[in-house]
Each structure stands twice: as structure tokens, then as C-alpha cells.
Scaffold this active site. Structure first.
Site, PDB file in Angstrom:
ATOM      1  N   ARG A 262      10.721   1.409   2.457  1.00 60.99           N
ATOM      2  CA  ARG A 262       9.782   0.267   1.911  1.00 60.99           C
ATOM      3  C   ARG A 262       8.621   1.036   1.556  1.00 60.99           C
ATOM      4  NH1 ARG A 262      10.995  -5.120   2.614  1.00 60.99           N
ATOM      5  NH2 ARG A 262      12.858  -5.428   3.923  1.00 60.99           N
TER       6      ARG A 262
ATOM      7  N   ASN B 243       7.459  -6.297  -1.838  1.00 63.13           N
ATOM      8  CA  ASN B 243       7.715  -5.233  -0.895  1.00 63.13           C
ATOM      9  C   ASN B 243       6.782  -4.184  -1.138  1.00 63.13           C
ATOM     10  OD1 ASN B 243       9.032  -6.399   1.448  1.00 63.13           O
ATOM     11  ND2 ASN B 243      10.733  -6.683   0.299  1.00 63.13           N
TER      12      ASN B 243
ATOM     13  N   ASN C 234       4.196  -0.358  -6.571  1.00 63.10           N
ATOM     14  CA  ASN C 234       4.039  -1.896  -6.280  1.00 63.10           C
ATOM     15  C   ASN C 234       2.865  -2.414  -5.986  1.00 63.10           C
ATOM     16  OD1 ASN C 234       6.669  -2.180  -6.901  1.00 63.10           O
ATOM     17  ND2 ASN C 234       7.307  -2.912  -4.945  1.00 63.10           N
TER      18      ASN C 234
ATOM     19  N   GLY D  94       7.545 -12.387 -12.447  1.00 62.19           N
ATOM     20  CA  GLY D  94       8.626 -11.438 -12.440  1.00 62.19           C
ATOM     21  C   GLY D  94       9.909 -12.494 -12.373  1.00 62.19           C
TER      22      GLY D  94
ATOM     23  N   HIS E 288       7.342  -7.381   7.805  1.00 61.71           N
ATOM     24  CA  HIS E 288       8.547  -7.607   7.423  1.00 61.71           C
ATOM     25  C   HIS E 288       9.261  -6.074   7.325  1.00 61.71           C
ATOM     26  CE1 HIS E 288      11.505  -9.603   4.917  1.00 61.71           C
ATOM     27  NE2 HIS E 288      11.340  -8.969   4.079  1.00 61.71           N
TER      28      HIS E 288
END
Length: 312
Positions: A93, A125, A100, A12, A180
Site C-alpha cells: 500500500r 488507498n 495517490n 473516479g 486499513h
């Protein structure tokens, strides 16, 4: 057999990936391969070349190359995954989860094909669930697939405490555990300024405000930027982890680790205090928690499980 430099692949080449590539190169932790999708190959090569041309000025010896070909990552000692779509204002998220997760699966297949003995650090995330996805896909031992969030969350906490007390950030220590997200658990009892417990230095209502700001620290930056999310502090956090692993420092750092009974949790990745060294997570430190702290951690673990349940 001569000695070779370590090899670090950063997957990335967005803001976080590129910043991480530069930071690990500046610390001479190894040669860096910056990887992105074929459509982004030229910009990735451009960023890598730009960084390489900073080396003579700043005086660091590390090769930095850009590519879209995973064959170039072969034999990586460490792989850092920052790839994925970013969170936009108003997006939870959880909205990110399945997109993702699919990116994680395809990236992980390529990584382990070319570097079967590597250690992987995940930033993408929602990071607890993405680290779990990478672990399951990789077939690597649990100690060699690690997530980053606790160092960043703790850094935010330390920043706000140092501001409050008008002290050096170096003298403030703390631990932020859990997922998180908004349910992370800053452990005030284990947080100090110059060895003095924070509870002796900061009134409770100010501490509560600092904890709340820490929990929403990522969102605060997302809203201020208006486009994109934090990348300097996340990249710095990844660099600390990379250094601990590649130099076998055995640092005590909060990382996202796979739990098999620790803190009473099974088959979940969650932020806990760990010893990070050459083998990856060499030990999970189990702190004594009060009932209230354990309840907060349970809530955080439940949030992570809820995200895992969203995975298709």
C-alpha cells in the site's frame, strides 16, 4: 423555494466508483455525477448512460451523468473519492502513497472550489493517509472528511464468522478498528452472533484464523483477481455511509475519523467506532480496551504514522 434532490459526486469511474454510483442511485439517495479525468470522459459518460438506462427497469428515480468537468459537481451534498491508482499483486500500500496523495490534492481543490459545504468520504488507498491528505487540503471541519475501511473490514469479518457458524450474516455484528492494513484490530469482545458473544460460539483457534483472514481480506481478493482489487463490497460500504449521512440516520459505524486525543492519539486519521449522521461524524465512541487490544491499536496507529511519514 421547492425541494431538490440531494446531489452526490463520485470521483473516479473505475470499478469501485461506477459500482458506487449505481448503488447510491438504486437507493435513490440523490442524483449522481460520475467524474474522471478528461482522457476517461467518454467511457465515464458511457457508464453513466448505461446506468441511467437501468433506472426504468429497476424503477429508481435518480439522474446519473458522467463528466470530466468539476463544474458539474457544483453544490454537491456529498462527494465520494475513489480515484487513484490501484494496488497490483506484490505492491505494498505504501508504494501507492505519493502518487495517490497528489491525486487527492488536485481532486480536493476542485471539490471544495465548487462545493465548499460538502461532506467528503474517501476510499482511495492507503485510505488512512489519503483521508488525512484530503482533510488538510480541504480546509473542511474534521467531522466532514471521513474515510471508509472499517465497514468493509467488519463486513469481511462478519462474512467469515457467518460462514463458520452457518448463520445469517444479518445476525453477526462486530467491530474492526485501526488502520486499513495488516495491523487492523478486529475486536472479538465486542462481536456477537444473535446477541451471543462469539467467544462462546467459536473456539479460539478458529477465531484467530478468522481474524487473520480478515486482516488479509483485501490481499486475498487482489491475488484471486490477478488484476485489480475488490469493488463490490467497498462500493456497498460507501453506500451505507452515504445513506447514513444523507438521511441523517445517526448509525453506529466504524469509520476513519480525525482523532484529537481520543484513544490517546493526536493528529491522525484512524478507524474507530463513530456515530455517522447528517453532520458527518457526529461522535467518536471510545470503547474500553484491554491492554492487549490497546497495544494492537497502537501498532495499527504506528503503521498509519509510518505511511504519513512517506508523504513528500
Amino acid at each position: 423555494m421547492g425541494l431538490k434532490r440531494k446531489k452526490i459526486s463520485v470521483i473516479g469511474s473505475g470499478f469501485t466508483g461506477a459500482t458506487t454510483a449505481l448503488m447510491v442511485a438504486q437507493k435513490e439517495l440523490g442524483d449522481v455525477v460520475l467524474v474522471d479525468i478528461p482522457d476517461m470522459e467518454d467511457p465515464t459518460k458511457g457508464k453513466a448512460l448505461d446506468m441511467a438506462e437501468a433506472a426504468p427497469v429497476q424503477g429508481f428515480d435518480a439522474k446519473i451523468t458522467g463528466t470530466s468537468n468539476y463544474a458539474d459537481t457544483e453544490g454537491s451534498d456529498l462527494v465520494i473519492i475513489t480515484a487513484g491508482i490501484a494496488r497490483k499483486p506484490g505492491m505494498s500500500r505504501d508504494d501507492l502513497v505519493n502518487t495517490n496523495a497528489n491525486i487527492m490534492k488536485s481532486v480536493t481543490k476542485e471539490i471544495v472550489h465548487y462545493s465548499p459545504n460538502t461532506t467528503i468520504v474517501v476510499l482511495t488507498n492507503p485510505v488512512d493517509a489519503m483521508t488525512y491528505t484530503v482533510f488538510k487540503e480541504s480546509g473542511l471541519p474534521k467531522e466532514r472528511v471521513i474515510g471508509q475501511s472499517g465497514i468493509l473490514d467488519t463486513a469481511r469479518f462478519r462474512t467469515f464468522v457467518a460462514e463458520e457458524l452457518n448463520l445469517s450474516v444479518k445476525d453477526v455484528t462486530g467491530f474492526v478498528l485501526g488502520g486499513h492494513g495488516d495491523d487492523m484490530v478486529p475486536l472479538i469482545r465486542y462481536s456477537y452472533a444473535g446477541g451471543i458473544p462469539l467467544e462462546k460460539l467459536i473456539p479460539q483457534e478458529r477465531l484467530d484464523a478468522i481474524v487473520q483472514r480478515t486482516r488479509t481480506g483485501g490481499g486475498e481478493i487482489v491475488n484471486l483477481l490477478g488484476n485489480g482489487s475488490a469493488y463490490y463490497a467497498p462500493a456497498a460500504s460507501l453506500t451505507v455511509m452515504a445513506e447514513a449521512i444523507l438521511k441523517d440516520q445517526r448509525r453506529v459505524l466504524p469509520t476513519i475519523a480525525y482523532l484529537e486525543g481520543e484513544y490517546g492519539y493526536q493528529d491522525i486519521y484512524l478507524g474507530v467506532p463513530t456515530i455517522l449522521g447528517g453532520e458527518g461524524i457526529e461522535e467518536i465512541i471510545e470503547l474500553d480496551l484491554t491492554k492487549e487490544e490497546k497495544a494492537q491499536l497502537d501498532k495499527s496507529a504506528d503503521s498509519v504514522k509510518n505511511v504519513l511519514n512517506v508523504l513528500q
